[in-house]
Design a protein around this motif. Structure first.
Motif, PDB file in Angstrom:
ATOM      1  N   LYS A 247       0.845  -1.189   0.000  1.00 38.18           N
ATOM      2  CA  LYS A 247       0.000   0.000   0.000  1.00 38.18           C
ATOM      3  C   LYS A 247       0.883   1.243   0.000  1.00 38.18           C
ATOM      4  O   LYS A 247       2.062   1.168   0.361  1.00 38.18           O
TER       5      LYS A 247
ATOM      6  N   GLU B  50      -4.715   2.133  -1.573  1.00 42.01           N
ATOM      7  CA  GLU B  50      -4.904   0.736  -1.954  1.00 42.01           C
ATOM      8  C   GLU B  50      -4.327   0.405  -3.331  1.00 42.01           C
ATOM      9  O   GLU B  50      -4.179  -0.773  -3.665  1.00 42.01           O
TER      10      GLU B  50
ATOM     11  N   GLN C 259      -1.822  -2.389  -4.423  1.00 41.65           N
ATOM     12  CA  GLN C 259      -2.273  -3.780  -4.349  1.00 41.65           C
ATOM     13  C   GLN C 259      -2.570  -4.354  -5.728  1.00 41.65           C
ATOM     14  O   GLN C 259      -2.721  -5.576  -5.863  1.00 41.65           O
TER      15      GLN C 259
END
Length: 473
Positions: free
Chosen positions: A329, A379, A382
């Motif tokens: 992240k 995020e 990811q």
């Protein structure tokens, strides 16, 4: 999520590539036999033939499932399947030539010789490849499903012996549970007895088990609660059909290690669904990684200025079937965030401690940290996990190791599939949900009702949330 691996064409990618090469070699040999020592691929028409035959072969594999059960086939059956597969491939090429009106440009003798040589080469290489795979499978349990036998003492020897004789490369028998006597610590057919009736569920909670197979029949009242616990934990259950005695759950009749069994599972997916989902993941992963690189130009300096240190945060998470992986992240918290988490546990909105959520978390970097979390920009790295295959675009939230260790047996079901960047929990107001059992219920609903359409629906909802910021902190 239950998946019968033996029917998966992607599982046998090595055989696919091997057959494609064999057919290309057959074309080369057939051309030389017909035209002498000349390079067939120097002619444009045979270059096209090489490409068309390769594509036709792969299309035939996808729709005809040519490699289904290939490791269990005998010599004669393998020969029949090889003839069938090669014949379909050559027929597909001939049909393509007829439709495009290019058939007259190819030598019929070359096509016939290519068909004959392809059968011989594909058959020989398949047999040799299968022998190597089986030898390696005996030497190493890597990539095999962990299986436990639940049985009574009287039937154990014969039952386990038959499993050992009929098991191939996809399962590893790691233990036996004897229900009518405590034999823990002993061995049957060199397989350790790992638990008794009283300790069976505790053992399966503490050790990862993918599948259970049983033919225990003396007292179904003792067996049924244990099998119900297995299903609650997301463990696939195989029961010998003559003693199945199960009334609930999804079931499938199949052959498992020489036994006809009723398989109880959480959810099932076809080869095509799995293939389409992975293609979506790869396309989304590539696009997401490119967006992450662009975001990094702006986000990285802001993070470093507000809180000097690494730009990215990595953490070990628990993935499908309890496998550990590193999640990435953009760092949205100060460097001492993990140490301070223990001090803040009393403010955790999720009282069970299965996850950590709190309002106005002081560990978040002021300014940039709140912004990237509110917009879910943190995020984006990811997508690299998605591209690697550790995660999927849509799935369940991957827990940390300390969260995983607190899981009860019914919580484990949510880890029966790959974790995802987004999922039912995320699009249902993630920050407003403070009951972990509600999170598990949403994840279970996703697993049992999964289809490609549901994934697309969740992805669209996620995009909408990204622009509104609803449910994120």
């Amino acid at each position: 999520m239950y998946k019968k691996r033996s029917s998966s064409w992607m599982k046998h990618l090595d055989f696919i590539i091997q057959d494609v090469f064999c057919i290309q070699i057959a074309l080369f040999v057939a051309y030389i036999f017909r035209n002498g020592l000349r390079n067939p691929f120097s002619e444009t028409i045979y270059q096209q033939m090489m490409v068309i035959v390769a594509i036709t072969d792969i299309v035939i594999v996808f729709f005809a499932q040519s490699y289904k059960g290939i490791l269990r086939r005998g010599y004669f059956k393998e020969f029949k399947e090889t003839i069938y597969h090669v014949s379909l491939t050559i027929t597909g090429f001939i049909l393509f030539s007829f439709i495009t009106k290019t058939g007259e440009q190819y030598s019929r003798m070359i096509v016939i010789l290519m068909w004959e040589i392809s059968i011989i080469l594909c058959y020989i290489t398949r047999i040799y490849r299968k022998r190597i795979i089986k030898q390696r499978a005996l030497a190493s349990g890597k990539g095999r499903k962990s299986m436990i036998v639940i049985i009574d003492r009287e039937s154990a020897g014969k039952f386990v012996s038959r499993i050992c004789r009929n098991n191939f490369d996809d399962r590893q028998l790691n233990g036996i549970i004897i229900l009518d006597e405590d034999m823990t610590g002993t061995k049957i057919c060199e397989i350790p007895v790992v638990a008794s009736k009283e300790t069976a569920v505790a053992y399966m909670c503490q050790n990862w088990v993918d599948e259970v197979i049983t033919a225990y029949h003396d007292n179904q009242e003792e067996l049924s609660p244990i099998l119900e616990d297995c299903r609650e934990m997301g463990i696939t259950v195989h029961t010998a059909i003559m003693e199945c005695g199960l009334d609930s759950g999804k079931k499938k009749i199949e052959n498992v290690c020489g036994y006809t069994a009723v398989t109880s599972y959480v959810s099932a997916s076809s080869n095509r669904q799995i293939f389409v989902k992975r293609v979506m993941d790869i396309c989304g992963g590539v696009a997401g990684c490119l967006i992450t690189l662009v975001l990094c130009i702006f986000v990285a300096p802001a993070i470093f200025i507000c809180s000097p240190g690494p730009i990215f945060f990595s953490q070990t998470r628990v993935g499908k079937n309890g496998k550990l992986f590193k999640i990435y992240k953009f760092r949205s918290m100060y460097m001492d965030a993990e140490e301070r988490k223990k001090e803040l546990m009393e403010n955790n909105k999720i009282k069970s401690g299965m996850m950590f959520k709190m309002d106005n978390d002081p560990r978040i970097i002021k300014g940039i940290g709140h912004f990237i979390r509110k917009t879910s920009i943190d995020e984006f790295p990811q997508f690299f996990n998605v591209l690697k295959g550790d995660m999927s675009l849509v799935g369940t939230r991957p827990p940390t190791i300390d969260e995983w260790e607190k899981y009860n047996k019914h919580h484990r079901r949510r880890m029966a599939i790959k974790p995802g960047l987004t999922g039912m929990w995320q699009v249902s107001g993630r920050s407003e949900i403070t009951d972990f059992d509600e999170v598990v219920a949403l994840d279970t609903k996703y697993i049992t009702e999964w289809n490609i359409g549901l994934d697309i629906k969740i992805l669209f909802k996620t995009v909408a949330i990204l622009f509104t910021g609803k449910g994120s902190q």
